[in-house]
Design a protein around this motif. Structure first.
Motif, PDB file in Angstrom:
ATOM      1  N   LEU A   1     119.837  24.160 -11.337  1.00 46.55           N
ATOM      2  CA  LEU A   1     120.257  24.625 -12.709  1.00 46.55           C
ATOM      3  C   LEU A   1     119.083  25.991 -13.197  1.00 46.55           C
ATOM      4  CD1 LEU A   1     121.238  21.885 -15.167  1.00 46.55           C
ATOM      5  CD2 LEU A   1     122.629  23.873 -14.065  1.00 46.55           C
ATOM      6  N   ARG A   2     117.809  25.328 -12.665  1.00 45.17           N
ATOM      7  CA  ARG A   2     116.897  26.385 -12.941  1.00 45.17           C
ATOM      8  C   ARG A   2     116.669  27.788 -12.059  1.00 45.17           C
ATOM      9  NH1 ARG A   2     114.954  28.570 -16.910  1.00 45.17           N
ATOM     10  NH2 ARG A   2     112.696  28.908 -17.018  1.00 45.17           N
ATOM     11  N   SER A   3     117.361  27.632 -10.935  1.00 48.88           N
ATOM     12  CA  SER A   3     117.347  28.628 -10.148  1.00 48.88           C
ATOM     13  C   SER A   3     118.034  30.124 -10.715  1.00 48.88           C
ATOM     14  CB  SER A   3     117.846  28.378  -8.717  1.00 48.88           C
ATOM     15  OG  SER A   3     119.195  27.893  -8.810  1.00 48.88           O
ATOM     16  N   GLY A   4     119.216  29.697 -11.613  1.00 44.56           N
ATOM     17  CA  GLY A   4     119.963  30.618 -12.415  1.00 44.56           C
ATOM     18  C   GLY A   4     119.475  31.200 -13.521  1.00 44.56           C
ATOM     19  N   GLU A   5     120.142  31.472 -14.401  1.00 50.01           N
ATOM     20  CA  GLU A   5     119.696  32.131 -15.740  1.00 50.01           C
ATOM     21  C   GLU A   5     119.274  30.804 -16.422  1.00 50.01           C
ATOM     22  OE1 GLU A   5     122.042  35.220 -17.371  1.00 50.01           O
ATOM     23  OE2 GLU A   5     122.531  36.014 -15.479  1.00 50.01           O
ATOM     24  N   SER A   6     119.194  31.337 -17.758  1.00 55.49           N
ATOM     25  CA  SER A   6     118.756  30.312 -18.876  1.00 55.49           C
ATOM     26  C   SER A   6     119.619  29.051 -18.765  1.00 55.49           C
ATOM     27  CB  SER A   6     118.806  30.944 -20.219  1.00 55.49           C
ATOM     28  OG  SER A   6     118.608  29.790 -21.338  1.00 55.49           O
ATOM     29  N   PRO A   7     119.074  27.928 -18.762  1.00 57.38           N
ATOM     30  CA  PRO A   7     119.903  26.558 -18.802  1.00 57.38           C
ATOM     31  C   PRO A   7     120.281  26.337 -20.094  1.00 57.38           C
ATOM     32  CG  PRO A   7     117.579  25.855 -18.586  1.00 57.38           C
ATOM     33  CD  PRO A   7     117.685  27.468 -18.411  1.00 57.38           C
ATOM     34  N   LEU A   8     119.890  26.765 -21.203  1.00 58.43           N
ATOM     35  CA  LEU A   8     120.491  26.280 -22.441  1.00 58.43           C
ATOM     36  C   LEU A   8     121.918  26.558 -22.708  1.00 58.43           C
ATOM     37  CD1 LEU A   8     118.949  25.204 -25.024  1.00 58.43           C
ATOM     38  CD2 LEU A   8     118.920  27.535 -25.953  1.00 58.43           C
TER      39      LEU A   8
ATOM     40  N   MET B   1     108.568  21.082 -10.686  1.00 57.87           N
ATOM     41  CA  MET B   1     109.655  20.881 -11.174  1.00 57.87           C
ATOM     42  C   MET B   1     110.114  20.031 -12.432  1.00 57.87           C
ATOM     43  SD  MET B   1     113.367  20.208  -9.260  1.00 57.87           S
ATOM     44  CE  MET B   1     113.317  18.629  -8.906  1.00 57.87           C
ATOM     45  N   ASP B   2     109.438  19.108 -12.237  1.00 57.08           N
ATOM     46  CA  ASP B   2     109.353  17.827 -13.399  1.00 57.08           C
ATOM     47  C   ASP B   2     108.519  18.649 -14.549  1.00 57.08           C
ATOM     48  OD1 ASP B   2     110.815  16.225 -12.047  1.00 57.08           O
ATOM     49  OD2 ASP B   2     108.825  14.921 -11.262  1.00 57.08           O
ATOM     50  N   GLU B   3     107.484  19.239 -14.335  1.00 55.24           N
ATOM     51  CA  GLU B   3     106.907  19.891 -15.635  1.00 55.24           C
ATOM     52  C   GLU B   3     107.787  21.032 -16.223  1.00 55.24           C
ATOM     53  OE1 GLU B   3     102.917  20.808 -15.892  1.00 55.24           O
ATOM     54  OE2 GLU B   3     102.370  19.150 -14.830  1.00 55.24           O
ATOM     55  N   ASP B   4     108.511  21.733 -15.424  1.00 54.71           N
ATOM     56  CA  ASP B   4     109.414  22.817 -15.846  1.00 54.71           C
ATOM     57  C   ASP B   4     110.365  22.086 -16.739  1.00 54.71           C
ATOM     58  OD1 ASP B   4     110.297  25.320 -16.163  1.00 54.71           O
ATOM     59  OD2 ASP B   4     111.593  25.268 -14.409  1.00 54.71           O
ATOM     60  N   PHE B   5     111.049  20.856 -16.249  1.00 55.25           N
ATOM     61  CA  PHE B   5     112.098  20.537 -17.176  1.00 55.25           C
ATOM     62  C   PHE B   5     111.527  19.883 -18.443  1.00 55.25           C
ATOM     63  CE2 PHE B   5     114.492  16.528 -18.107  1.00 55.25           C
ATOM     64  CZ  PHE B   5     115.708  17.096 -18.407  1.00 55.25           C
ATOM     65  N   ALA B   6     110.232  19.420 -18.221  1.00 54.09           N
ATOM     66  CA  ALA B   6     109.662  18.693 -19.330  1.00 54.09           C
ATOM     67  C   ALA B   6     109.419  19.890 -20.550  1.00 54.09           C
ATOM     68  CB  ALA B   6     108.414  17.970 -19.175  1.00 54.09           C
ATOM     69  N   GLU B   7     108.816  20.901 -20.146  1.00 58.58           N
ATOM     70  CA  GLU B   7     108.645  21.943 -20.854  1.00 58.58           C
ATOM     71  C   GLU B   7     109.928  22.538 -21.363  1.00 58.58           C
ATOM     72  OE1 GLU B   7     107.022  24.578 -23.265  1.00 58.58           O
ATOM     73  OE2 GLU B   7     105.882  23.375 -21.999  1.00 58.58           O
ATOM     74  N   PHE B   8     111.056  22.714 -20.777  1.00 57.15           N
ATOM     75  CA  PHE B   8     112.398  23.028 -21.426  1.00 57.15           C
ATOM     76  C   PHE B   8     112.777  21.912 -22.324  1.00 57.15           C
ATOM     77  CE2 PHE B   8     116.844  22.172 -21.439  1.00 57.15           C
ATOM     78  CZ  PHE B   8     117.208  23.341 -21.690  1.00 57.15           C
ATOM     79  N   VAL B   9     112.612  20.707 -22.342  1.00 54.29           N
ATOM     80  CA  VAL B   9     112.940  19.813 -23.159  1.00 54.29           C
ATOM     81  C   VAL B   9     112.124  19.876 -24.154  1.00 54.29           C
ATOM     82  CG1 VAL B   9     113.099  17.147 -23.731  1.00 54.29           C
ATOM     83  CG2 VAL B   9     113.935  18.270 -21.412  1.00 54.29           C
ATOM     84  N   ARG B  10     110.717  20.174 -24.227  1.00 54.89           N
ATOM     85  CA  ARG B  10     109.762  20.287 -25.335  1.00 54.89           C
ATOM     86  C   ARG B  10     110.182  21.503 -26.301  1.00 54.89           C
ATOM     87  NH1 ARG B  10     106.049  18.163 -22.211  1.00 54.89           N
ATOM     88  NH2 ARG B  10     105.532  19.941 -21.264  1.00 54.89           N
ATOM     89  N   ALA B  11     110.488  22.647 -25.597  1.00 55.99           N
ATOM     90  CA  ALA B  11     111.059  23.831 -26.347  1.00 55.99           C
ATOM     91  C   ALA B  11     112.544  23.774 -26.963  1.00 55.99           C
ATOM     92  CB  ALA B  11     110.895  25.075 -25.346  1.00 55.99           C
TER      93      ALA B  11
END
Length: 161
Positions: free
Chosen positions: A48-55, A1-11
């Motif tokens: 948040l990640r369980s749904g659609e795009s969090p952006l 989960m932490d890596e998923d969030f880190a990847e989202f932030v990087r992108a």
């Protein structure tokens, strides 16, 4: 989960900083805004990640947080001593751009309405919901903001826009 969030932030970080810059009017407040929102989002990332795009959710949170910040700043703060001048800061690269100057000169509510409408592409109803104002207020704020931009920028091109 932490890596998923880190990847989202990087992108998403470059786009979030640009969006924050449009909302706040300067890169320093934009960085603060992004940090505040990402701290809040990070604590609830799993849900948040369980749904659609969090952006879209993150951008909506940024707009709402920015609105709360400028509403809070409207109050006067009296101080006993004059504060020290800030240290030298890197100049904003958009500082001398006419469109940016005209946009930055708008009151925060008008600037937020324009950013949500033309940068984010939200409808009047969505903007009204996000800002907790009526659709009529959205229309009047957008109209006033566009008239102000036309007046400021019209003199640059030698004719009314």
């Amino acid at each position: 989960m932490d890596e998923d969030f880190a990847e989202f932030v990087r992108a998403a970080l470059p786009g979030l900083l640009r969006y924050g810059h449009l909302l706040t009017g300067n890169p320093h407040d934009a960085a603060d805004l992004v940090q505040i929102v990402l701290e809040k989002i990070g604590a609830r990332w799993g849900a948040l990640r369980s749904g659609e795009s969090p952006l879209p959710y993150v951008k909506r949170a940024m707009a709402n947080t920015n609105i709360s910040r400028w509403r809070g700043r409207r109050r006067e703060n009296l101080v006993a001593d004059i504060p020290e001048p800030p240290p030298f800061m890197q100049p904003d690269r958009l500082e001398n751009e006419p469109l940016w100057q005209a946009l930055a000169a708008l009151p925060p509510r008008q600037r937020t309405v324009l950013v949500l409408r033309y940068y984010e592409g939200l409808s009047e109803a969505e903007i009204a919901d996000a800002m907790r104002i009526s659709r009529g207020t959205v229309k009047s704020q957008a109209s006033k903001a566009l008239a102000s931009l036309r007046g400021r920028l019209g003199s640059l091109v030698g004719a009314e826009l």
